[in-house]
Design a protein around this motif. Structure first.
Motif, PDB file in Angstrom:
ATOM      1  N   PHE A 128      37.050  11.303  25.901  1.00  0.00           N
ATOM      2  CA  PHE A 128      37.082  10.691  24.685  1.00  0.00           C
ATOM      3  C   PHE A 128      36.541   9.183  25.033  1.00  0.00           C
ATOM      4  O   PHE A 128      35.647   8.729  24.222  1.00  0.00           O
ATOM      5  CB  PHE A 128      38.287  10.686  23.866  1.00  0.00           C
ATOM      6  N   ARG A 129      37.311   8.436  25.678  1.00  0.00           N
ATOM      7  CA  ARG A 129      36.889   7.148  25.894  1.00  0.00           C
ATOM      8  C   ARG A 129      35.516   6.816  26.429  1.00  0.00           C
ATOM      9  O   ARG A 129      34.985   6.003  26.236  1.00  0.00           O
ATOM     10  CB  ARG A 129      37.915   6.525  26.768  1.00  0.00           C
ATOM     11  N   ARG A 130      35.060   7.887  27.445  1.00  0.00           N
ATOM     12  CA  ARG A 130      33.674   7.714  27.961  1.00  0.00           C
ATOM     13  C   ARG A 130      32.626   7.730  26.945  1.00  0.00           C
ATOM     14  O   ARG A 130      31.543   7.106  27.153  1.00  0.00           O
ATOM     15  CB  ARG A 130      33.418   8.795  29.104  1.00  0.00           C
ATOM     16  N   MET A 131      32.896   8.452  25.932  1.00  0.00           N
ATOM     17  CA  MET A 131      31.664   8.804  24.887  1.00  0.00           C
ATOM     18  C   MET A 131      31.781   7.635  23.748  1.00  0.00           C
ATOM     19  O   MET A 131      30.583   7.635  23.323  1.00  0.00           O
ATOM     20  CB  MET A 131      31.735  10.133  24.290  1.00  0.00           C
ATOM     21  N   GLU A 132      32.761   6.782  23.728  1.00  0.00           N
ATOM     22  CA  GLU A 132      32.901   6.245  22.537  1.00  0.00           C
ATOM     23  C   GLU A 132      32.583   4.601  22.770  1.00  0.00           C
ATOM     24  O   GLU A 132      32.691   4.206  23.979  1.00  0.00           O
ATOM     25  CB  GLU A 132      34.487   5.938  22.419  1.00  0.00           C
ATOM     26  N   THR A 134      33.898   1.929  20.333  1.00  0.00           N
ATOM     27  CA  THR A 134      34.762   1.985  19.153  1.00  0.00           C
ATOM     28  C   THR A 134      34.761   0.493  18.489  1.00  0.00           C
ATOM     29  O   THR A 134      35.398  -0.567  19.188  1.00  0.00           O
ATOM     30  CB  THR A 134      35.957   2.649  19.151  1.00  0.00           C
ATOM     31  N   LEU A 135      33.952   0.111  17.698  1.00  0.00           N
ATOM     32  CA  LEU A 135      33.927  -1.338  17.123  1.00  0.00           C
ATOM     33  C   LEU A 135      35.014  -1.815  16.573  1.00  0.00           C
ATOM     34  O   LEU A 135      35.080  -3.023  16.643  1.00  0.00           O
ATOM     35  CB  LEU A 135      32.809  -1.461  16.335  1.00  0.00           C
ATOM     36  N   ALA A 136      35.653  -1.000  16.023  1.00  0.00           N
ATOM     37  CA  ALA A 136      36.878  -1.512  15.220  1.00  0.00           C
ATOM     38  C   ALA A 136      38.259  -1.562  16.103  1.00  0.00           C
ATOM     39  O   ALA A 136      39.329  -2.324  15.580  1.00  0.00           O
ATOM     40  CB  ALA A 136      37.541  -0.559  13.892  1.00  0.00           C
ATOM     41  N   ALA A 137      38.178  -1.243  17.347  1.00  0.00           N
ATOM     42  CA  ALA A 137      39.327  -1.326  18.217  1.00  0.00           C
ATOM     43  C   ALA A 137      39.250  -2.378  18.953  1.00  0.00           C
ATOM     44  O   ALA A 137      38.445  -2.824  19.447  1.00  0.00           O
ATOM     45  CB  ALA A 137      39.335   0.154  19.266  1.00  0.00           C
ATOM     46  N   ASP A 138      40.567  -2.804  19.433  1.00  0.00           N
ATOM     47  CA  ASP A 138      40.666  -3.991  20.234  1.00  0.00           C
ATOM     48  C   ASP A 138      40.350  -3.453  21.592  1.00  0.00           C
ATOM     49  O   ASP A 138      40.422  -2.458  22.220  1.00  0.00           O
ATOM     50  CB  ASP A 138      42.053  -4.058  20.408  1.00  0.00           C
ATOM     51  N   PRO A 139      39.689  -4.341  22.384  1.00  0.00           N
ATOM     52  CA  PRO A 139      38.863  -4.128  23.620  1.00  0.00           C
ATOM     53  C   PRO A 139      39.801  -3.597  24.767  1.00  0.00           C
ATOM     54  O   PRO A 139      39.526  -2.968  25.462  1.00  0.00           O
ATOM     55  CB  PRO A 139      38.195  -5.486  24.001  1.00  0.00           C
ATOM     56  N   ASP A 140      41.252  -4.221  24.390  1.00  0.00           N
ATOM     57  CA  ASP A 140      42.274  -3.714  25.238  1.00  0.00           C
ATOM     58  C   ASP A 140      43.047  -2.467  24.910  1.00  0.00           C
ATOM     59  O   ASP A 140      44.138  -2.052  25.770  1.00  0.00           O
ATOM     60  CB  ASP A 140      43.015  -4.849  25.481  1.00  0.00           C
ATOM     61  N   HIS A 146      34.726   1.741  24.933  1.00  0.00           N
ATOM     62  CA  HIS A 146      34.155   0.850  24.150  1.00  0.00           C
ATOM     63  C   HIS A 146      32.581   0.558  24.731  1.00  0.00           C
ATOM     64  O   HIS A 146      31.913  -0.464  24.473  1.00  0.00           O
ATOM     65  CB  HIS A 146      34.678  -0.721  24.426  1.00  0.00           C
ATOM     66  N   ASP A 147      32.247   1.286  25.611  1.00  0.00           N
ATOM     67  CA  ASP A 147      30.693   1.193  26.114  1.00  0.00           C
ATOM     68  C   ASP A 147      29.770   2.644  26.285  1.00  0.00           C
ATOM     69  O   ASP A 147      29.039   2.774  26.979  1.00  0.00           O
ATOM     70  CB  ASP A 147      30.793   0.784  27.639  1.00  0.00           C
TER      71      ASP A 147
END
Length: 575
Positions: A128-132, A134-140, A146-147
């Motif tokens: 899930f993280r690899r494909m996203e 997510t502009l609204a989420a905290d980078p941490d 995020h990329d």
């Protein structure tokens, strides 16, 4: 000019197929051919690219395969229409653009089955993280990516109807949450969506189109695959029809990503399925796999609509005379009413204390309109889409002809179980409770649908049987599972079809259970993970991260539950 041999032939250029085409062709070592039966998702096609135009493709033969169920035995013999995308990007090019992962416990349920241990939440989360992005989420934020190629925006949900709805949910005893795709799904919040800068971001736009120039990637549209070809039990390629002619292409691997309807249909046409069914149609069985087409699951939903007493809804934008002005505002600025998918917020709740995690999903809209564009008779209005998420009803899909252009027989068996019927009554009553709270009183002009005449449990069930529509989440018709499971079709360790070589499946059909929410995000995750398994890459390392479990998760220092359960303010766009 199309070659006659490819390392990988991907059947279907939809959501999963777009991911697979991208990942399998990365690096340039492998040649990949994508065969999509529909047409291209042209950049100038407003009905695809404009978010608010989502009602137009559904039912339109230029965009929609227009499947139908057989007469549903528990819905008065109704046939339920099933829209499926007939263009590159598949249903991600015509859907509601809602991005929901499902609940982490969905994947714990997957991983609890024998042989499925590597599909638990810890193994799925990294994909899930690899494909996203997510502009609204905290980078941490340890839950969000995020990329990745799939840019996710949070619905603004700034219309006063959204804010009142969130407050009404709290008044009814339900929590808010910061992110339904984060630590805690349970609760109400603004939703992530596949809309970027006012335009639909389909799987094709995110994964496929940016890589059209790869010399090792070929994409053919209007190419209907009619059969997977075998030598013994080894898949050697496919036959497809294009421009009225049949073509054969050889492949090192054939990967089916046509979705939960087309993939089992093509398997059966190719001799992979229940031997008795195949023989009855004159098809020589290659492998007897009785699970092909079985275990069919879906989500059903209804619309509870209200008139609105204040001029704050988006209902006037449905007036035909406004369309040219709304369209021009979008064309020249990607702004205005046409830039939203409307599904900007909602939530997930448990309908009773016996369920471990949410079994009901709500989508709130500041407009009263059906998915096909039919609007309610009200100057202003709003509505909630509601339905149970893990019904125990099971259906089946069977070909009824050797002609691949003939749609298969499908029976979903909606409302066929005691659990399903009980949860439907609970769903409607909870929806009415929320919409009847004081926070909605300033806007509540009365219930339009189903109306005051529907009150008893049986009246509710009769209304659902007569009025409900599919939420368009067909799945699980070629489920993953070990070969020891007589109904399993796909090996969860490498996505190969049991009893065959050189044939894989990676799409919604491979899911063992439908997830808790819209299934686009889970399908994309499954395809991301499948691409590594197919290529023989080392899977991403499992990420063992704490997530919310009702009755188990710790409380914060102030006594409220983590991630929004006790937050006083309604979720905002950047929450």
């Amino acid at each position: 000019m199309t070659k006659t041999h490819y390392d990988y032939v991907v059947v279907g250029g939809g959501s999963a197929g777009s991911v697979l085409a991208n990942r399998l062709s990365e690096g340039g070592q492998s040649s990949v051919l994508v065969l999509e039966a529909g047409r291209s998702d042209y950049p100038w096609d407003l009905f695809i690219q404009m978010p608010a135009a989502l009602t137009f493709p559904s039912g339109n033969p230029l965009y929609d395969w227009r499947y139908q169920s057989d007469p549903e035995p528990h819905m008065g013999g109704r046939r339920v229409a099933h829209a499926r995308g007939k263009v590159l990007g598949g249903s991600s090019s015509i859907n509601g653009m809602i991005f929901q992962r499902g609940n982490p416990l969905d994947y714990e349920r997957w991983g609890a089955d024998a042989g499925m241990e590597s599909w638990d939440f810890a193994h799925c989360l990294p994909y899930f993280r690899r494909m996203e992005n997510t502009l609204a989420a905290d980078p941490d934020d340890e839950f969000r990516g995020h990329d990745g190629p799939l840019v996710l925006e949070r619905g603004p949900a700034t219309n006063p109807l959204f804010q009142s709805f969130f407050q009404a949910a709290r008044q009814a005893g339900f929590p808010l949450t910061d992110d339904v795709n984060g630590y805690r799904q349970e609760g109400f919040a603004a939703f992530d969506r596949n809309v970027h800068k006012g335009q639909r971001l389909s799987a094709s736009r995110a994964y496929l189109r940016p890589n059209f120039n790869r010399p090792n990637l070929t994409v053919l549209t209007r190419a209907l695959v009619t059969k997977v070809n075998f030598e013994g039990n080894v898949a050697t390629g496919v036959t497809y029809r294009r421009n009225g002619k049949l073509h054969t292409v050889n492949a090192g691997e054939v990967v089916l990503s046509g979705g939960a309807i087309n993939t089992p249909q093509l398997l059966q046409l190719s001799g992979v399925g229940d031997a008795q069914l195949l023989l009855s149609l004159g098809i020589k069985p290659v492998v007897n796999l009785p699970g092909v087409g079985e275990n069919l699951q879906d989500h059903l939903e209804v619309y509870i609509q209200h008139a609105c007493t204040q001029p704050v809804s988006m209902q006037p934008n449905l007036d035909l005379w406004r369309y040219p002005f709304i369209g021009l505002e979008w064309l020249f600025g990607r702004k205005g009413p046409a830039s939203t998918n409307h599904f900007e917020g909602g939530g997930f709740v448990r309908s009773n204390e016996d369920v471990a995690y949410p079994n009901l999903m709500f989508h709130f809209l500041p407009v009263a309109v059906r998915y096909d564009g039919q609007k309610a008779e009200a100057k202003h209005g709003y509505q909630v889409h509601i339905g149970p998420m893990y019904s125990d009803a099971r259906g089946s899909l069977k070909i009824k002809s050797t002609d691949p252009a003939v749609h298969p027989s499908m029976v979903f068996n909606y409302l066929s179980t005691e659990q399903d019927r009980r949860e439907w009554v609970e769903a409607v009553r909870i929806s009415r409770d929320i919409l009847g709270q004081s926070a909605m009183a300033p806007f509540n002009g009365g219930e339009i649908s189903p109306g005051r005449s529907v009150q008893t449990d049986q009246e509710i069930l009769d209304w659902v049987a007569a009025d409900a529509e599919t939420a368009l989440h067909p799945s699980c018709t070629a489920k993953m599972g070990p070969e020891s499971d007589p109904m399993a079709v796909v090996n969860p360790l490498d996505m190969s079809v049991h009893g065959t070589k050189g044939l894989r499946v990676a799409d919604a059909s491979a899911m063992p259970y439908v997830t808790n929410g819209n299934i686009y995000a889970p399908v994309m995750m499954l395809a991301e993970r499948a691409s590594d398994l197919i290529l023989g890459n080392a899977p991403l390392a499992a990420q063992h991260t704490e997530f919310y479990r009702h009755g188990i998760s710790p409380l914060e220092k102030d006594g409220t539950e983590r991630n929004g359960a006790g937050t006083a303010a309604a979720p905002a766009a950047g929450a």
